[in-house]
Design a protein around this motif. Structure first.
Motif, PDB file in Angstrom:
ATOM      1  N   GLN A  69       0.762  -1.228  -0.021  1.00  0.00           N
ATOM      2  CA  GLN A  69       0.148   0.083   0.062  1.00  0.00           C
ATOM      3  C   GLN A  69       0.695   1.170   0.118  1.00  0.00           C
ATOM      4  N   ARG A  70       2.089   1.144   0.821  1.00  0.00           N
ATOM      5  CA  ARG A  70       2.823   2.046   0.798  1.00  0.00           C
ATOM      6  C   ARG A  70       4.224   1.843   0.472  1.00  0.00           C
ATOM      7  N   LEU A  71       5.023   2.455  -0.593  1.00  0.00           N
ATOM      8  CA  LEU A  71       6.173   1.897  -0.994  1.00  0.00           C
ATOM      9  C   LEU A  71       7.341   3.172  -1.027  1.00  0.00           C
ATOM     10  N   ASP A  84       9.636  -0.764 -20.493  1.00  0.00           N
ATOM     11  CA  ASP A  84       8.218  -0.396 -20.384  1.00  0.00           C
ATOM     12  C   ASP A  84       7.809  -0.813 -18.972  1.00  0.00           C
ATOM     13  N   VAL A  85       8.630  -0.987 -17.961  1.00  0.00           N
ATOM     14  CA  VAL A  85       8.033  -1.402 -16.484  1.00  0.00           C
ATOM     15  C   VAL A  85       7.184  -0.678 -16.013  1.00  0.00           C
ATOM     16  N   THR A  86       6.762  -1.197 -15.061  1.00  0.00           N
ATOM     17  CA  THR A  86       5.343  -0.298 -14.250  1.00  0.00           C
ATOM     18  C   THR A  86       5.715  -0.458 -12.677  1.00  0.00           C
ATOM     19  N   LEU A  87       5.972   0.450 -11.995  1.00  0.00           N
ATOM     20  CA  LEU A  87       6.326   0.484 -10.690  1.00  0.00           C
ATOM     21  C   LEU A  87       5.089   1.270 -10.012  1.00  0.00           C
ATOM     22  N   GLY A  88       4.640   0.394  -9.087  1.00  0.00           N
ATOM     23  CA  GLY A  88       3.184   0.893  -8.271  1.00  0.00           C
ATOM     24  C   GLY A  88       2.043   0.375  -8.880  1.00  0.00           C
ATOM     25  N   MET A  92      -2.125   1.808  -5.092  1.00  0.00           N
ATOM     26  CA  MET A  92      -1.179   1.870  -4.123  1.00  0.00           C
ATOM     27  C   MET A  92      -1.436   3.376  -3.518  1.00  0.00           C
ATOM     28  N   THR A  93      -1.325   3.437  -2.190  1.00  0.00           N
ATOM     29  CA  THR A  93      -1.688   4.788  -1.535  1.00  0.00           C
ATOM     30  C   THR A  93      -0.704   5.767  -1.798  1.00  0.00           C
ATOM     31  N   LYS A  94       0.664   5.269  -1.586  1.00  0.00           N
ATOM     32  CA  LYS A  94       1.749   6.510  -1.843  1.00  0.00           C
ATOM     33  C   LYS A  94       2.979   5.669  -2.056  1.00  0.00           C
ATOM     34  N   ILE A  95       3.847   6.287  -3.033  1.00  0.00           N
ATOM     35  CA  ILE A  95       4.872   5.768  -3.408  1.00  0.00           C
ATOM     36  C   ILE A  95       6.052   6.932  -3.239  1.00  0.00           C
ATOM     37  N   THR A  96       7.255   6.674  -2.589  1.00  0.00           N
ATOM     38  CA  THR A  96       8.347   7.766  -2.634  1.00  0.00           C
ATOM     39  C   THR A  96       9.599   7.392  -3.283  1.00  0.00           C
ATOM     40  N   LEU A  97      10.080   8.100  -4.025  1.00  0.00           N
ATOM     41  CA  LEU A  97      11.290   7.924  -4.862  1.00  0.00           C
ATOM     42  C   LEU A  97      12.428   8.802  -4.153  1.00  0.00           C
ATOM     43  N   ASP A  98      13.307   8.495  -3.549  1.00  0.00           N
ATOM     44  CA  ASP A  98      14.325   9.137  -2.786  1.00  0.00           C
ATOM     45  C   ASP A  98      15.437   8.656  -3.334  1.00  0.00           C
ATOM     46  N   THR A  99      15.963   9.620  -4.062  1.00  0.00           N
ATOM     47  CA  THR A  99      17.466   9.349  -5.065  1.00  0.00           C
ATOM     48  C   THR A  99      17.943  10.442  -5.633  1.00  0.00           C
ATOM     49  N   PRO A 100      19.160  10.409  -5.889  1.00  0.00           N
ATOM     50  CA  PRO A 100      19.927  11.720  -6.922  1.00  0.00           C
ATOM     51  C   PRO A 100      19.408  11.516  -8.076  1.00  0.00           C
ATOM     52  N   GLN A 101      18.993  10.461  -8.608  1.00  0.00           N
ATOM     53  CA  GLN A 101      18.891   9.942 -10.262  1.00  0.00           C
ATOM     54  C   GLN A 101      17.761   9.173 -10.345  1.00  0.00           C
ATOM     55  N   LEU A 102      16.920   9.316 -11.117  1.00  0.00           N
ATOM     56  CA  LEU A 102      15.885   8.258 -11.922  1.00  0.00           C
ATOM     57  C   LEU A 102      16.145   8.306 -13.321  1.00  0.00           C
ATOM     58  N   ARG A 103      16.337   7.158 -13.874  1.00  0.00           N
ATOM     59  CA  ARG A 103      17.103   6.948 -15.236  1.00  0.00           C
ATOM     60  C   ARG A 103      16.335   5.744 -15.880  1.00  0.00           C
ATOM     61  N   GLY A 104      16.109   6.092 -17.104  1.00  0.00           N
ATOM     62  CA  GLY A 104      15.512   5.230 -18.088  1.00  0.00           C
ATOM     63  C   GLY A 104      16.389   4.306 -19.085  1.00  0.00           C
ATOM     64  N   VAL A 114       5.202   5.090 -13.387  1.00  0.00           N
ATOM     65  CA  VAL A 114       5.447   5.065 -12.074  1.00  0.00           C
ATOM     66  C   VAL A 114       3.821   5.504 -11.549  1.00  0.00           C
ATOM     67  N   LYS A 115       3.286   4.824 -10.776  1.00  0.00           N
ATOM     68  CA  LYS A 115       1.768   5.120 -10.479  1.00  0.00           C
ATOM     69  C   LYS A 115       1.451   5.048  -8.767  1.00  0.00           C
ATOM     70  N   ALA A 116       0.600   5.908  -8.270  1.00  0.00           N
ATOM     71  CA  ALA A 116       0.136   5.859  -7.078  1.00  0.00           C
ATOM     72  C   ALA A 116      -0.859   6.854  -6.907  1.00  0.00           C
ATOM     73  N   ARG A 117      -1.624   6.630  -5.824  1.00  0.00           N
ATOM     74  CA  ARG A 117      -2.528   7.910  -5.523  1.00  0.00           C
ATOM     75  C   ARG A 117      -1.717   9.195  -5.170  1.00  0.00           C
ATOM     76  N   GLU A 118      -0.682   8.780  -4.466  1.00  0.00           N
ATOM     77  CA  GLU A 118       0.092   9.994  -4.022  1.00  0.00           C
ATOM     78  C   GLU A 118       1.746   9.491  -4.202  1.00  0.00           C
ATOM     79  N   VAL A 119       2.363  10.529  -4.978  1.00  0.00           N
ATOM     80  CA  VAL A 119       3.625  10.263  -5.493  1.00  0.00           C
ATOM     81  C   VAL A 119       4.561  11.398  -4.893  1.00  0.00           C
ATOM     82  N   VAL A 120       5.751  10.884  -4.220  1.00  0.00           N
ATOM     83  CA  VAL A 120       6.775  11.894  -3.635  1.00  0.00           C
ATOM     84  C   VAL A 120       8.199  11.630  -4.271  1.00  0.00           C
TER      85      VAL A 120
END
Length: 277
Positions: A69-71, A84-88, A92-104, A114-120
């Motif tokens: 529910q929370r990631l 084409d990956v899906t994360l979340g 999902m109630t909330k997903i937080t991505l805490d990092t210097p870089q997101l890369r494809g 990346v999907k959720a009701r709340e994204v940080v």
């Protein structure tokens, strides 16, 4: 024994500043899941070569992660989203991505989600993203449930200490194209920075900022602000006095930017040989 490990509980938190691996057959059952490591790869295949300090989330392990529910994913170097990956998930109630870089990682026409009701999005590690570039696209989607006078949606949170003398490393979006899509608000909070390698679209009912916000958004391509079809906001106050700086080779403002008694700066840097900034 491999395959016999079960991690279960309302809250499960695994974090390593060194190397951490999770066997693909591990069973994870948690409403609130936190995973941390030097680097995290989401959706990598068997033929992909990963650095030895990479925590790989794919296959059944990724399916279980997406059922929480929370990631929270925290990576000290970066989070790589493959093809084409899906994360979340939409539930999902909330997903937080805490990092210097997101890369494809993939081809230019492949889009990770990346999907959720709340994204940080945040970078509390304080580290710089480095110079790595991405090769695919990403959509980061928030579909909030309005409640208690709060709209919700996608939050770009503080990515630096409160010490104004400290440099703001922020978060690098290493994709050929990035779409931040919120059916509610996109909210900027605290000191921080988003720096996109390619085109960046902010799509929401409104783009707003908290009273303590001192945020910058920089796009290496076109930066566009659009009002998302079907989105809604309660228009609640986030505090007065925030600041937001928007910069791209060209900036297109077709949405709603609402910062109470604050400051918005918009700059188009241009492209050599063109005058349509």
């Amino acid at each position: 024994q491999p395959g016999n490990v079960q991690l279960a509980g309302n809250v499960v938190q695994l974090d390593a500043t060194g190397t951490m691996g999770i066997d693909p057959a591990t069973s994870i059952q948690s409403r609130s899941l936190g995973l941390g490591g030097q680097r995290i790869a989401v959706g990598a295949g068997a033929s992909d070569t990963l650095a030895g300090n990479t925590l790989s989330l794919s296959g059944n392990l990724l399916t279980q992660v997406n059922q929480s529910q929370r990631l929270q994913l925290r990576a000290y170097q970066g989070i790589d989203l493959y093809r084409d990956v899906t994360l979340g998930s939409s539930g999902m109630t909330k997903i937080t991505l805490d990092t210097p870089q997101l890369r494809g990682v993939g081809t230019a026409d492949q889009v990770a989600t990346v999907k959720a009701r709340e994204v940080v999005l945040t970078n509390t590690t304080g580290r710089d993203a480095g110079t790595e570039t991405g090769s695919s696209q990403v959509r980061i989607e928030a579909a909030p449930v309005m409640q208690d006078g709060r709209t919700g949606g996608l939050t770009v949170a503080r990515s630096a200490s409160t010490d104004v003398a400290q440099a703001v490393n922020g978060q690098q979006l290493a994709f050929v194209k990035t779409v931040l899509d919120s059916r509610g608000d996109i909210v900027f909070e605290g000191r921080g920075k988003l720096k996109a390698q390619g085109d960046l679209e902010l799509s929401a009912a409104r783009v707003t900022a908290s009273g303590d916000a001192s945020q910058a958004v920089e796009s290496g391509g076109v930066l566009s602000v659009t009002q998302r079809e079907g989105s809604a906001t309660l228009g609640e106050s986030k505090g007065a006095g925030g600041s937001l700086a928007l910069q791209g080779t060209r900036v297109e403002q077709r949405g709603v930017i609402d910062i109470e008694s604050g400051t918005v700066s918009i700059a188009g840097t241009g492209v050599a040989g063109r005058n349509d900034t």
